[in-house]
Write a protein that holds these residues in place. Structure first.
Motif: not given
Lengths: 254, 549, 361
Positions: B289, B351-353, B355-357, C292, C335-336, C339-340, C343
């Motif tokens: 993402m 996908l989520l990780a 997106f965080g990046i 998301i 927030l980013g 996410f990382v 997960t």
């Protein structure tokens, strides 16, 4: 012609004739004729790529053949049905790779498989009937998992997963069981028990076993069909098959 | 968020450029008219003629002197006289050009454009001319423009005159066409003659002009024919109408061709944005993402280079391409090493990780550079248009980007099909365990493959920096589009990605005039959603049993 | 009934108890205690918490499809937004002639756009029951069409996720357009009253807060009723081995469709409760980032637990408020990183930590 009509009499449960399917020009199944009698135990062997799994895919509705006739119980056209419909008319399948529902417990796996209403609305409202509970208990006994009903399926050993999957087939109460490599990864003890179980099922059920392990196939002492390049190469008892020069050539490359 | 098929700002830009071009053309006609005279000392001539110019009797004579002089400003003077802007200051007999302001005039010297301040109406006297002189002036001006030594300038001059032809100009053109050596200019001159004949000629002349003009798509020809098609003379009207119809057909074909070309250039942008994703998703099964942010980083590399070395803009792109590739390649490797490799086999978590990046990268750029868009200049060799026909021209940058996309694609194909690295990539993608058993270091290959996907995105970013605004959010819009292109083309099939990108670009451009850009975008999205649901494996699916598992 | 639904769901029991207590005590602390009292809860705080409860309900709806069914929806903001717009349309109609232009027939933005008459899809929104039906029906219908197309052709995994993102993205583009008839860029705002009560009055705020809490509790019980039924087990079975479930005779798509539609309706309800509490709905709600973010609430809280989703939504929303007040530029970084890190390091979420502790003791 006579041979065909003789074989497609009333006692034929699964009838496949002139079935062909190809992937990108490669004929995985080539004019296959296969007839399984009601109550029969049949073993299907063949080298890799002979079309064994594709044959099962066709029967269970996963793959559509390019041409051919596949009927069940004499008058049901399997090619007109999709997977869930085929399952509900009484064809159960065990996959080559054991696929149990890992996140569910042993009991829940059997609960999902047990014969009964399949609609979401019904299953939202109602639980198991007493009859279904009894069947689950019985089958759990047969597959030797009575003590582990509450355990999540993901912690079971490989052999136990194979058994659970067979158990799921049994609670489903199908007329025809398609069993793909049931003893892969099993110990000899487990294999013997599986063999006994499959033999005991024949008669009340019709069982088709696809297997690589020749010793296991021999122990089942059933009629054997050899597939090669998508067609039937030979059919008969294990002794006949072992004497067959064609089969030897294919298997040993002579 | 801006709509991702961002073409509007660009088209606007082009329009602006075209307008500039036209303005420049006008000036050119005037300025270059006197170019072949060298000396600026000749410019003082005008002041010496002040007396003659003021006198009605001698003004014609003075104009002749100007025409035959070698002053570089004579075109300008003649133009001013014609427009009634040239005056003589009574106090010192200086010739001036004037701009009317409230209650008076703003003067500047005709000889050297020196600003001479304001003056009252009575302080200056206008150089007056009659109609005969006007005609003479026009002819002289036309003559001047048409005798420029540079054939391109002559061509521009004739083109410029087409829309306002009068007898004098037409005559000047037709005279010169006999001696014209450049075939393009000559053709244009003949065209001018025909256009003039359409309006002013006799019946025979008009008919033969209609015939000789054929299917010329210049708007002036259509305009004149339109007038003629309503002519009272039935023959002329019929001939004109027929000709007009043919021209319109031709124009509409050219419009379609133009739409296709526009679509192809948009499509090549889409394809280029998608190819990197096709590698990471198609080959590795990893959805990245942050792919859009790799594009963004590539574009910022271009900006950074231009910002650091401002005198280097002409060649900046050539350096920016390897720079952007290297930077995004390394960033991709780092991402793979830190995050992706711990999530193999868990596509949704990946996908989520990632997106965080993408959020982290965007915010880093916002914090380190600026939350606003940054300016990226276009080198001059990427600007301008190629004219194929009056009704068909192509922007150079779009053409270059199309071929660049094809080139990137070819290099990638070569890399994957013909090199040892490519062999290993394909081996790992097809069977991880087996490849590992055969000695491929799958973890290193994975990192390299992911880096490659990111690197291609970076290169795409360099290309995009020439078409759209470069800002922290620019990548966001591309992820959905890129993914759609990859899926539409068939996952794992790079050819499919290229074709899908191009065809979606063309489809989008054909829809746009009908329904507008936003609705076109929505329609394309909906189409792809429906398409994927009908053919989940895309246009060019990988078939066979393995594809199902 | 409630006992059976929550059997074995320790987290749910605790959560619902706390929620029920909050729903009673917080309004009392707001209405009965004087402002100076240390236990006083301001209307602003109550309103903020009510907003977060809407997020909690939304997170729960995502958990239902992601945690239990394995559909990582990147488009649930669309259902939330549609529910919100349905409520917003009712609130717009309640303004009547009190708008800036004082037009009794048309909302301000339509007057501004020189529209002659109310478009047909606004008809009936003067009546609360109609709006209420639309709150459920519109998201439900979109989910049905989307799901019917997707599940029937067996689109799943990453494909489905991206298509769901494309869906909300397309809706965002559409709602941004003035011609679409929902206020374009600015969306719907300047609401005056709801069911005859002024929308910013203290009593209305309290009532909306209580309604949100009740909705969360009811939504929770509804979701539990699905996941602990046999159908719930089938849904989990489909998540883990879709083909296998099909060969057992289950019509996989009808289960998926049922769950998705229920989930979309819950999301719609959350949107409908959210809009009167924040006083605005605009196309930004459809932005892919919003959708998301919901997913990250669920991921942080812990998937397939329901209470984890609620927990995650409250946790992340509170930290967002804190961050944007104290370190506004760093919220996106946080927030980013969430996410990382979640997960990579916390695959089972916060609920996973507590659960592990419970089982280990």
């Amino acid at each position: 012609m006579n041979a065909l009509t003789a074989k497609s009499d009333a006692s034929t449960l699964l009838y496949m004739e002139d079935v062909t399917v190809s992937f990108d020009g490669f004929k995985a199944i080539n004019q296959l004729n296969l007839y399984i009698e009601e109550g029969e135990l049949r073993c299907i062997i063949g080298p890799n790529g002979a079309g064994k799994s594709t044959m099962m895919d066709i029967v269970t509705g996963k793959t559509r053949p390019d041409k051919g006739v596949v009927t069940f119980g004499g008058d049901i056209d399997l090619l007109a049905l999709d997977e869930p419909e085929i399952a509900t008319i009484g064809i159960g399948r065990k996959f080559q790779k054991p696929t149990v529902f890992e996140a569910l417990t042993v009991f829940e796996n059997l609960e999902v498989a047990v014969e009964g209403e399949r609609s979401p609305g019904f299953n939202w409202r109602y639980g198991l009937s007493n009859l279904q509970k009894e069947r689950i208990a019985d089958v759990a006994e047969i597959i030797g998992l009575s003590d582990q009903l509450g355990a999540p399926a993901q912690i079971l050993s490989h052999g136990q997963k194979q058994w659970l999957e067979i158990g799921m087939l049994l609670v489903q109460k199908p007329r025809l069981l398609l069993v793909d490599e049931p003893v892969a990864g099993m110990t000899h003890q487990e294999m013997d028990r599986t063999g006994e179980l499959l033999v005991s099922l024949a008669g009340s059920h019709t069982v088709v076993v696809v297997e690589h392990d020749m010793d296991f196939v021999r122990s089942l002492d059933s009629r054997v069909t050899v597939l090669h390049q998508g067609s039937v190469l030979a059919e008969g008892s294990m002794t006949d098959i072992q004497a067959n020069t064609e089969v030897k050539r294919v298997y040993l490359g002579e | 968020m801006r709509p991702p098929f961002r073409v509007n700002p660009h088209t606007k830009n082009q329009l602006h450029r075209m307008r500039l071009f036209t303005a420049w053309l006008c000036c050119a006609v005037l300025l270059f008219a006197g170019r072949f005279a060298i000396g600026s000392e000749q410019n003082d001539l005008i002041d010496s003629l002040a007396e003659e110019l003021r006198d009605r009797k001698t003004v014609a004579q003075a104009i002749d002197t100007i025409v035959s002089s070698s002053s570089e400003k004579k075109g300008e003077w003649l133009e001013f006289i014609l427009e009634g802007k040239l005056y003589v200051r009574k106090s010192d007999n200086k010739v001036v050009s004037v701009v009317k302001s409230d209650g008076g005039f703003t003067l500047s010297a005709a000889s050297n454009d020196e600003a001479l301040g304001e003056a009252g109406k009575r302080d200056v006297s206008k150089i007056k001319i009659n109609n005969k002189l006007r005609a003479k002036l026009r002819a002289a001006l036309a003559q001047l423009a048409l005798s420029n030594p540079d054939p391109e300038k002559r061509l521009e001059a004739v083109e410029q005159m087409l829309s306002k032809l009068d007898d004098d100009k037409a005559e000047a053109i037709s005279k010169l066409s006999a001696t014209e050596s450049d075939p393009d200019v000559k053709e244009m001159m003949v065209l001018a003659g025909s256009v003039h004949a359409l309006e002013n000629g006799s019946k025979e002349e008009q008919l033969s002009a209609i015939a000789s003009l054929g299917v010329n798509t210049r708007s002036i020809v259509s305009q004149r024919l339109q007038v003629l098609s309503e002519s009272e003379d039935a023959d002329i009207a019929a001939a004109a109408a027929e000709s007009l119809e043919k021209i319109q057909k031709r124009i509409s074909i050219f419009e379609k061709v133009e739409t296709v070309l526009f679509g192809l250039s948009l499509g090549s942008v889409l394809a280029m944005a998608a190819i990197g994703l096709a590698i990471t998703f198609g080959v590795m099964g990893v959805i990245n993402m942050a792919h859009g942010e790799m594009i963004m980083l590539g574009a910022y590399c271009t900006w950074f280079l231009q910002y650091m070395i401002p005198g280097f803009i002409e060649y900046s792109l050539i350096v920016a391409i390897p720079l952007a590739f290297t930077v995004t390649f390394l960033v991709g490797m780092v991402i793979e090493f830190l995050v992706i490799r711990h999530l193999y086999g868990r596509p949704l978590e990946t996908l989520l990780a990632t997106f965080g990046i993408s959020l982290l990268l965007q915010q880093s750029v916002r914090t380190l550079v600026s939350p606003q868009n940054v300016p990226v200049s276009n080198p001059s060799w990427l600007t301008g248009q190629i004219h194929i026909d009056p009704a068909l021209s192509i922007a150079v940058n779009r053409l270059v980007i199309f071929f660049f996309c094809i080139a990137v694609f070819m290099v990638l194909m070569w890399l994957l099909r013909r090199t040892f690295f490519g062999l290993k990539v394909r081996a790992v993608s097809q069977n991880r365990q087996m490849a590992r058993a055969m000695g491929a270091q799958s973890s290193r290959i994975d990192a390299m493959t992911f880096g490659l996907g990111a690197g291609i995105a970076g290169v795409a970013g360099v290309a995009l920096s020439q078409l759209t605004n470069v800002g922290p959010n620019m990548g966001q819009a591309y992820i959905v589009d890129s993914f759609m292109v990859v899926v539409f083309g068939g996952v794992g099939n790079l050819w499919g990605t290229l074709l899908a990108g191009l065809s979606l670009g063309v489809a989008n451009k054909f829809l746009e005039p009908w329904v507008g850009a936003v609705v076109a975008k929505i329609l394309v999205l909906v189409f792809i959603i429906l398409f994927i649901q009908r053919y989940p494996r895309g246009l060019f699916p990988q078939r066979g049993r393995a594809a199902g598992n | 009934m409630m006992g059976t639904l929550l059997r074995g769901d320790r987290g749910g029991q605790v959560l619902l108890t706390v929620l029920a207590i909050c729903a009673v005590v917080m309004p009392m602390c707001n209405l009965m205690l004087p402002v100076e009292h240390p236990w006083h809860v301001s209307t602003y705080q109550l309103n903020l918490f009510g907003k977060y409860l809407c997020y909690a309900l939304l997170a729960m709806s995502v958990d239902l499809v992601w945690g239990y069914m394995g559909f990582l929806s990147l488009g649930h903001g669309a259902f939330f937004g549609l529910g919100g717009y349905a409520m917003g349309m009712y609130l717009m109609r309640q303004i009547g002639d009190r708008g800036v232009y004082g037009n009794p027939e048309l909302p301000d933005f339509m007057v501004f756009l020189n529209w002659e008459s109310l478009p047909w899809y606004w008809w009936g929104f003067d009546f609360f029951p109609v709006a209420l039906i639309a709150v459920f029906l519109v998201p439900g219908l979109l989910a049905f069409i989307f799901g019917w197309l997707a599940f029937r052709s067996r689109v799943n995994g990453v494909y489905l996720s991206i298509i769901s993102q494309a869906m909300t993205y397309a809706l965002m583009l559409a709602f941004f357009r003035n011609e679409f008839g929902f206020g374009g860029n600015n969306g719907l705002t300047d609401f005056k009253d709801i069911l005859g009560f002024p929308i910013s009055a203290q009593g209305t705020r309290v009532a909306l807060f209580v309604a949100s809490a009740v909705a969360v509790i009811a939504g929770y019980l509804l979701c539990r009723s699905i996941v602990q039924s046999r159908a719930g087990r089938v849904v989990v079975a489909i998540r883990d081995a879709e083909d296998r479930a099909r060969f057992l005779g289950y019509r996989v798509e009808s289960y998926q469709l049922l769950v998705l539609v229920i989930s979309a309706m819950l999301a719609g309800l959350a949107g409908a409760l959210y809009v009167p509490q924040v006083g605005i709905i605009n196309p930004g709600e459809f932005s892919p980032l919003n959708s998301i973010e919901i997913v990250i609430w669920v991921a942080i809280g812990g998937r397939a637990t329901l209470y984890g989703a609620v927990l995650g939504a409250l946790l992340v929303s509170f930290s967002k408020s804190w961050f944007t007040a104290v370190l506004p530029d760093y919220w996106i970084f946080a927030l980013g990183a969430l996410f990382v890190l979640s997960t990579l390091l916390l695959p089972a979420g916060v609920a996973g930590i507590t659960r592990r502790r419970v089982t280990s003791t």
